[in-house]
Write an enzyme that holds these catalytic residues in place. Sequence first.
Site, short mmCIF file in Angstrom:
data_model
loop_
_atom_site.label_atom_id
_atom_site.label_comp_id
_atom_site.label_asym_id
_atom_site.label_seq_id
_atom_site.Cartn_x
_atom_site.Cartn_y
_atom_site.Cartn_z
N THR A 284 -4.75 5.44 7.31
CA THR A 284 -5.62 4.38 6.82
C THR A 284 -5.08 3.01 7.23
O THR A 284 -5.46 1.99 6.65
CB THR A 284 -5.77 4.44 5.29
OG1 THR A 284 -4.46 4.41 4.69
CG2 THR A 284 -6.50 5.69 4.84
N ILE B 99 0.83 -1.20 0.00
CA ILE B 99 0.00 0.00 0.00
C ILE B 99 0.87 1.25 0.00
O ILE B 99 0.64 2.18 -0.78
CB ILE B 99 -0.95 0.00 1.21
CG1 ILE B 99 -1.96 -1.15 1.10
CG2 ILE B 99 -1.70 1.34 1.30
CD1 ILE B 99 -2.81 -1.34 2.32
N GLU C 117 -11.89 1.86 17.78
CA GLU C 117 -12.87 2.48 16.90
C GLU C 117 -14.24 1.85 16.97
O GLU C 117 -15.25 2.49 16.64
CB GLU C 117 -12.38 2.42 15.45
CG GLU C 117 -12.21 1.04 14.92
CD GLU C 117 -11.47 0.99 13.58
OE1 GLU C 117 -11.77 0.10 12.79
OE2 GLU C 117 -10.59 1.84 13.35
N HIS D 8 -13.54 3.19 8.78
CA HIS D 8 -12.70 2.07 8.35
C HIS D 8 -13.20 1.50 7.02
O HIS D 8 -13.52 0.30 6.90
CB HIS D 8 -12.69 0.97 9.42
CG HIS D 8 -11.46 0.11 9.35
ND1 HIS D 8 -10.88 -0.46 10.46
CD2 HIS D 8 -10.70 -0.30 8.31
CE1 HIS D 8 -9.83 -1.17 10.11
NE2 HIS D 8 -9.70 -1.09 8.79
N ARG E 51 -3.74 1.58 11.05
CA ARG E 51 -4.28 1.11 12.31
C ARG E 51 -4.39 2.27 13.29
O ARG E 51 -3.49 3.11 13.39
CB ARG E 51 -3.38 0.01 12.92
CG ARG E 51 -3.55 -1.36 12.27
CD ARG E 51 -4.93 -1.94 12.58
NE ARG E 51 -5.11 -3.28 12.06
CZ ARG E 51 -5.65 -3.56 10.89
NH1 ARG E 51 -6.02 -2.56 10.09
NH2 ARG E 51 -5.83 -4.81 10.50
N ALA F 79 -11.48 2.31 3.87
CA ALA F 79 -10.49 2.47 2.80
C ALA F 79 -10.40 1.22 1.92
O ALA F 79 -10.13 1.30 0.73
CB ALA F 79 -9.12 2.79 3.39
N PHE F 80 -10.64 0.07 2.49
CA PHE F 80 -10.58 -1.21 1.78
C PHE F 80 -11.83 -1.46 0.94
O PHE F 80 -11.86 -2.36 0.10
CB PHE F 80 -10.47 -2.36 2.79
CG PHE F 80 -11.79 -2.66 3.45
CD1 PHE F 80 -12.61 -3.66 2.98
CD2 PHE F 80 -12.23 -1.89 4.52
CE1 PHE F 80 -13.84 -3.90 3.57
CE2 PHE F 80 -13.46 -2.11 5.11
CZ PHE F 80 -14.26 -3.13 4.63
N ASP G 141 -9.18 7.14 8.81
CA ASP G 141 -10.12 6.07 8.49
C ASP G 141 -10.13 5.01 9.58
O ASP G 141 -10.98 4.14 9.58
CB ASP G 141 -9.77 5.44 7.14
CG ASP G 141 -10.81 4.44 6.68
OD1 ASP G 141 -12.00 4.81 6.66
OD2 ASP G 141 -10.45 3.29 6.36
#
Length: 341
Positions: free
Chosen positions: A235, A157, A266, A306, A237, A308-309, A261
């Site tokens: 983006t 990434i 969270e 969360h 952890r 981004a994926f 993100d």
Amino acid sequence: MKTIFFDVDKITRDYLEKQQICTGDTVLLPESMENISQQQYEQIKDAEIISVFVHTALKMNKESLDRYPKLKLIATRSTGFDHIDLNYCKERGIEVVNVPKYGEATVAEFTFGTLLALARHIIQARTDMKNNFVRMNEYIGFDLYGHTIGIIGTGAIGRHVAKLARGFGMDVLAYDLYPNEEFQRIYNIHYVGLDELYAKSDVITLHAPATKENYHLLNDEAFKKMKDGVIILNTARGSLVDPEALYRALTHGKVKGAALDVLENEDFIIHDDIILKSQDIPIDYAMNTIINARLMQMKNVLITPHIAFNSVDAVHRILHTTLENINHFCSGQVQNSVLKK
């Protein structure tokens, strides 16, 4: 083998129902592992394979895993595995497999989406436009071209982020415990120490896994070393950033803006029903929730749940690898084991 998929949304269900799974008895549940009812538990307590996503508020530890005495495999539908107690899995003889690669382009594109939103005040401008209260002088942004981005973590990434940054005409600094010299040469990036990256970067983006060593990597001391007006992107952890330190840096103007993100603990924000069900919330979780709520109220902070994926393409790649992991295990082979890393 009885296989249970938790956290199953519509895209996941549609995909899995069309695929061949080696196990004859497969149960797809929309709930997270900790949110199932007693009736559901009675039906799945003999599970031998469990597949989860990262949205599990309660760590998969001895207490939660002991509820499944026949468990042999945990197939996490993620690259990260810090939500699983690996030491206890080793003790129990439970294999753990992950999805090591699924969406470098997906997460990198999202990272730049949030950067552009911050750099050009897109969210604020859109909100003001809807409210018929436009203030042009508040939307003055900055070009990415000619500015320096610091990338912490140059795995798949991080490297893709560097490629996009070069496309925008940015200078790229990088930090990694294991620098990729070939990548540095081909894409004209420069590996530096953390202190130099902090001091020279206009934008700092995190793409490192969560470890004990980098817990709260961005803390008060780190922020002091950064440029005034730096932009922070995360983006990766939530635990990589000390939320209280970030809040202080934002309120004092050291950090101009942040796109997050991921947040520490969270799930207490994303799944607020957990708070209602929890009898004993740890004090650090409660404090994080308060700070995270304050961050969400700031105009110069962009927080997303969360995601981004979360493209169709990436989710399908995740599920494809997860099914391969499970089918290999059923045939007596193990691929993508995190216990052997």
